[in-house]
Design an enzyme around this catalytic site. Structure first.
Site, PDB file in Angstrom:
ATOM      1  N   LYS A 178       0.841  -1.210   0.000  1.00  0.00           N
ATOM      2  CA  LYS A 178       0.000   0.000   0.000  1.00  0.00           C
ATOM      3  C   LYS A 178       0.873   1.256   0.000  1.00  0.00           C
ATOM      4  CE  LYS A 178      -1.887   2.878   2.996  1.00  0.00           C
ATOM      5  NZ  LYS A 178      -1.995   4.080   2.166  1.00  0.00           N
ATOM      6  N   GLY A 231       6.953   5.356   7.979  1.00  0.00           N
ATOM      7  CA  GLY A 231       6.055   6.493   8.157  1.00  0.00           C
ATOM      8  C   GLY A 231       6.268   7.113   9.521  1.00  0.00           C
ATOM      9  N   GLY A 236       3.218   4.308  13.371  1.00  0.00           N
ATOM     10  CA  GLY A 236       4.021   3.112  13.656  1.00  0.00           C
ATOM     11  C   GLY A 236       3.544   2.420  14.931  1.00  0.00           C
ATOM     12  N   GLU A 253      10.112   1.708  10.261  1.00  0.00           N
ATOM     13  CA  GLU A 253      11.065   2.779   9.924  1.00  0.00           C
ATOM     14  C   GLU A 253      10.322   4.090  10.139  1.00  0.00           C
ATOM     15  OE1 GLU A 253      14.139   2.351   9.033  1.00  0.00           O
ATOM     16  OE2 GLU A 253      14.167   0.202   8.631  1.00  0.00           O
ATOM     17  N   CYS A 287      13.277  11.557   6.470  1.00  0.00           N
ATOM     18  CA  CYS A 287      13.193  11.063   7.856  1.00  0.00           C
ATOM     19  C   CYS A 287      14.488  11.312   8.615  1.00  0.00           C
ATOM     20  CB  CYS A 287      12.876   9.581   7.847  1.00  0.00           C
ATOM     21  SG  CYS A 287      13.986   8.674   6.771  1.00  0.00           S
ATOM     22  N   GLU A 387       9.239  16.513  15.118  1.00  0.00           N
ATOM     23  CA  GLU A 387       9.625  16.397  13.710  1.00  0.00           C
ATOM     24  C   GLU A 387       8.736  17.310  12.866  1.00  0.00           C
ATOM     25  OE1 GLU A 387       8.596  12.752  11.579  1.00  0.00           O
ATOM     26  OE2 GLU A 387      10.562  12.810  10.616  1.00  0.00           O
TER      27      GLU A 387
HETATM   28  P1  NAD Z   1       2.195   8.516   7.838  1.00  0.00           P
HETATM   29  O1  NAD Z   1       2.589   7.750   9.044  1.00  0.00           O
HETATM   30  O2  NAD Z   1       1.112   9.506   7.946  1.00  0.00           O
HETATM   31  O3  NAD Z   1       1.765   7.532   6.658  1.00  0.00           O
HETATM   32  C1  NAD Z   1       2.601   6.507   6.175  1.00  0.00           C
HETATM   33  C2  NAD Z   1       1.747   5.435   5.528  1.00  0.00           C
HETATM   34  O4  NAD Z   1       0.928   4.831   6.529  1.00  0.00           O
HETATM   35  C3  NAD Z   1       0.804   5.934   4.446  1.00  0.00           C
HETATM   36  O5  NAD Z   1       0.730   4.994   3.409  1.00  0.00           O
HETATM   37  C4  NAD Z   1      -0.524   6.029   5.202  1.00  0.00           C
HETATM   38  O6  NAD Z   1      -1.642   5.922   4.339  1.00  0.00           O
HETATM   39  C5  NAD Z   1      -0.423   4.833   6.126  1.00  0.00           C
HETATM   40  N1  NAD Z   1      -1.265   4.892   7.336  1.00  0.00           N
HETATM   41  C6  NAD Z   1      -1.786   5.986   7.940  1.00  0.00           C
HETATM   42  N2  NAD Z   1      -2.502   5.620   9.032  1.00  0.00           N
HETATM   43  C7  NAD Z   1      -2.427   4.272   9.119  1.00  0.00           C
HETATM   44  C8  NAD Z   1      -2.940   3.304  10.037  1.00  0.00           C
HETATM   45  N3  NAD Z   1      -3.684   3.648  11.083  1.00  0.00           N
HETATM   46  N4  NAD Z   1      -2.635   2.002   9.830  1.00  0.00           N
HETATM   47  C9  NAD Z   1      -1.860   1.623   8.791  1.00  0.00           C
HETATM   48  N5  NAD Z   1      -1.356   2.493   7.889  1.00  0.00           N
HETATM   49  C10 NAD Z   1      -1.627   3.807   8.046  1.00  0.00           C
HETATM   50  O7  NAD Z   1       3.562   9.173   7.301  1.00  0.00           O
HETATM   51  P2  NAD Z   1       3.753  10.145   6.055  1.00  0.00           P
HETATM   52  O8  NAD Z   1       3.184  11.471   6.410  1.00  0.00           O
HETATM   53  O9  NAD Z   1       3.301   9.479   4.808  1.00  0.00           O
HETATM   54  O10 NAD Z   1       5.360  10.218   6.004  1.00  0.00           O
HETATM   55  C11 NAD Z   1       6.109  11.019   6.825  1.00  0.00           C
HETATM   56  C12 NAD Z   1       6.685  10.240   7.983  1.00  0.00           C
HETATM   57  O11 NAD Z   1       7.423   9.117   7.490  1.00  0.00           O
HETATM   58  C13 NAD Z   1       7.698  11.054   8.767  1.00  0.00           C
HETATM   59  O12 NAD Z   1       7.482  10.878  10.145  1.00  0.00           O
HETATM   60  C14 NAD Z   1       9.037  10.466   8.354  1.00  0.00           C
HETATM   61  O13 NAD Z   1      10.071  10.645   9.277  1.00  0.00           O
HETATM   62  C15 NAD Z   1       8.689   9.035   8.148  1.00  0.00           C
HETATM   63  N6  NAD Z   1       9.680   8.368   7.287  1.00  0.00           N
HETATM   64  C16 NAD Z   1      10.571   7.496   7.863  1.00  0.00           C
HETATM   65  C17 NAD Z   1      11.547   6.880   7.076  1.00  0.00           C
HETATM   66  C18 NAD Z   1      12.563   5.923   7.673  1.00  0.00           C
HETATM   67  O14 NAD Z   1      13.250   5.246   6.912  1.00  0.00           O
HETATM   68  N7  NAD Z   1      12.703   5.842   8.986  1.00  0.00           N
HETATM   69  C19 NAD Z   1      11.597   7.133   5.700  1.00  0.00           C
HETATM   70  C20 NAD Z   1      10.666   8.015   5.156  1.00  0.00           C
HETATM   71  C21 NAD Z   1       9.712   8.628   5.955  1.00  0.00           C
END
Ligand code: NAD
Length: 494
Positions: A178, A231, A236, A253, A287, A387
């Protein structure tokens, strides 16, 4: 407008509900595509297909490593042939400058080739054991975990997908993937490529839709054996909780607030340039971004003046025109970043560069924020603790190495960190003290397919890339062989 559909059990299919979602170009707010908007039912369908592929015929997991490797190389070759289309798509969808998107695609292609090679390397162990049951020989084999649910964010749309899909496929798993609803388009192209590669039906499945419905179902469904997520830390946590029902394996991650520690003996111009790469690359939507500059007091004024000068000189515009920075990913995210900027000002941080939405010329219709530097920051400020995920950096000062390390570690996160100094021994001491999974000395941000990627503390657990990235998607089985078959007389009357 042609609707981009989900890919389930080898077929392109609309969402069961018939719903669709519009995809927006953040450079100008225009609708660039419409995608199927799946929900939990579509996820269940895809999970069923993945499960049948793995536990039914099991063609992919039973295939020789050589044959799997050949298919991964075929995928890489088609990605290579469609490199420009993939890069352009990520720029249109996410906003990033085209040359940065091209770099992402090249990394993604190498990632497939890397795991295509690795899966043929020898692995497992042979153990010299003996015990009361007689002479024995023991060895281990690595096997795929099963059905892997994979959920990604929007900041590196194709690359984050490939960091998950390439090792999971190499290991022989089935996948339900997804992407973020904000940036699904390069994933659709990737699945076209996967469709052409000759994978058995149901091995890879794409379900687009919201995190709350599709993502949540993937995390909680008992037919999923493992969920890997990139994310925010907040989501997470929800994934880890939802995954507890069947104790599926979890890889997380998550977010970061990474320190960039600069000593007075560092090459100043070099430190300024790397600090810019650390926080303004990819609009700061990284991130591992070096969002907290922690600098020795004696050089702070000189460094900040130069950073502000360089930041003010940066060009912003449509990513296709290769400016220094593109727009942020969405209007909502831009507003979040602007809110953090206003909060920082209210809490007493001094804005010495940027700090506002940029609306000149064609940028008026897009979601642009100027590169922003906040001086005089203190550990209690929101802008230092949370963040932002945008082009916003804070400046704090230190007098001693110990103070620098304490400030660096004063965070709930532990994803990344860097140190700049001409003193080699000090560089090694400081990186050893930084509680983070990825560290740099005299540079910021370079990442390699060969080296493990992941966080400490609330930045998550598990590792992607490198051999660890493959092992995350494997179970280890021990096999013990009796070297002298026949009776051993264990139950003979004594
Ligand atoms: P997000 O957590 O809002 O969303 C990430 C994904 O999770 C999306 O596909 C979203 O649709 C899905 N999602 C949302 N709610 C969910 C739920 N309840 N259950 C399952 N899936 C769900 O993050 P974002 O805004 O897309 O990305 C930004 C974040 O990602 C930042 O915090 C960034 O630091 C992190 N990030 C981390 C890394 C790493 O390698 N550590 C890399 C890239 C981004």
């Amino acid at each position: 407008m042609v609707i981009k559909n989900n890919y389930i059990n080898g077929e392109w299919v609309p969402a069961l509900s018939g719903k669709t979602r519009k995809v927006i170009n953040p450079a100008n707010g225009e609708v660039i595509a419409e995608t199927a908007e799946g929900n939990a039912e579509d996820a269940v369908l895809a999970i069923g297909a993945a499960r049948k592929a793995f536990y039914g015929k099991g063609e992919w997991r039973r295939m020789s490593a050589q044959s799997r490797s050949d298919i991964l190389l075929k995928i890489a070759d088609e990605m290579d042939a469609r490199r420009d289309e993939l890069a352009r798509t990520d720029t249109l969808d996410n906003g990033k400058p085209l040359r940065e998107a091209e770099g992402d695609i090249d990394d993604a292609i190498h990632c497939f080739r890397y795991y295509a090679g690795m899966i043929k390397a020898p692995y497992g162990g042979v153990y010299d054991v003996s015990d009361a049951f007689g002479p024995m020989h023991s060895y281990t084999i690595h096997e795929p975990v099963g059905v892997c649910g994979q959920i990604t964010p929007w900041n590196y749309p194709l690359l984050m997908a490939v960091w998950k899909i390439a090792p999971a496929l190499a290991a022989g798993n089935s996948i339900v993937f997804k992407p973020s609803s904000l940036t699904p388009l390069s994933s659709v192209l990737l699945f076209e490529i996967l469709d052409h590669a000759g994978l058995p039906k149901g091995t890879v499945n794409l379900v687009m839709g919201s995190g709350a419905l599709v993502g949540r179902e993937i995390a909680k469904n008992h037919d999923v054996d493992m969920v890997t997520f990139t994310g925010s830390t907040q989501v997470g946590r929800e994934i880890a909780k939802a995954a507890v029902g069947n104790l599926k394996k979890v890889g997380l991650e998550l977010g970061g607030k990474s320190p960039n520690v600069i000593f007075a003996d560092a090459d100043l111009e070099g430190a300024v340039e790397w600090a810019m790469i650390g926080i303004f690359f990819n609009q700061g939507e990284v991130c591992s971004a070096g969002s907290r500059i922690i600098i020795e007091e004696s050089i702070k004024d000189k460094f900040v003046a130069r950073l502000a000068e360089r930041g003010n000189g940066m060009t912003l515009g449509n990513g296709l025109d290769n400016p220094d920075m593109g727009p942020l990913v969405s209007e909502e995210h831009m507003n979040t970043v602007l809110h953090y900027i206003e909060t920082a000002k209210k809490e007493g941080a001094v804005c010495v560069c940027g700090g506002y939405r940029y609306t000149e010329r064609e940028c008026a219709a897009g979601y642009y924020v100027r590169p922003t530097v906040f001086d005089n920051c203190t550990p209690d400020m929101t802008i230092v603790k949370e963040e932002v995920f945008g082009p916003v950096v804070t400046i704090q000062t230190f007098k001693t190495e110990e103070e620098a390390v304490n400030l660096a570690n004063d965070t709930i996160y532990g994803l990344a960190g860097a140190v700049f100094t001409a003193d080699g021994a000090r560089a090694l001491r400081v990186v050893k003290e930084i509680r983070a999974g990825i560290t740099w000395i005299n540079c910021y941000n370079p990442t390699f397919n060969e080296a493990p990627w992941g966080g400490y503390k609330m930045s998550g657990y598990g590792r992607e890339l490198g051999i660890h990235g493959l092992e995350e998607y494997q179970e280890i089985k021990q096999v013990n062989i009796n070297l002298s078959p026949g009776t051993i007389g264990w139950y003979e009357e004594r």
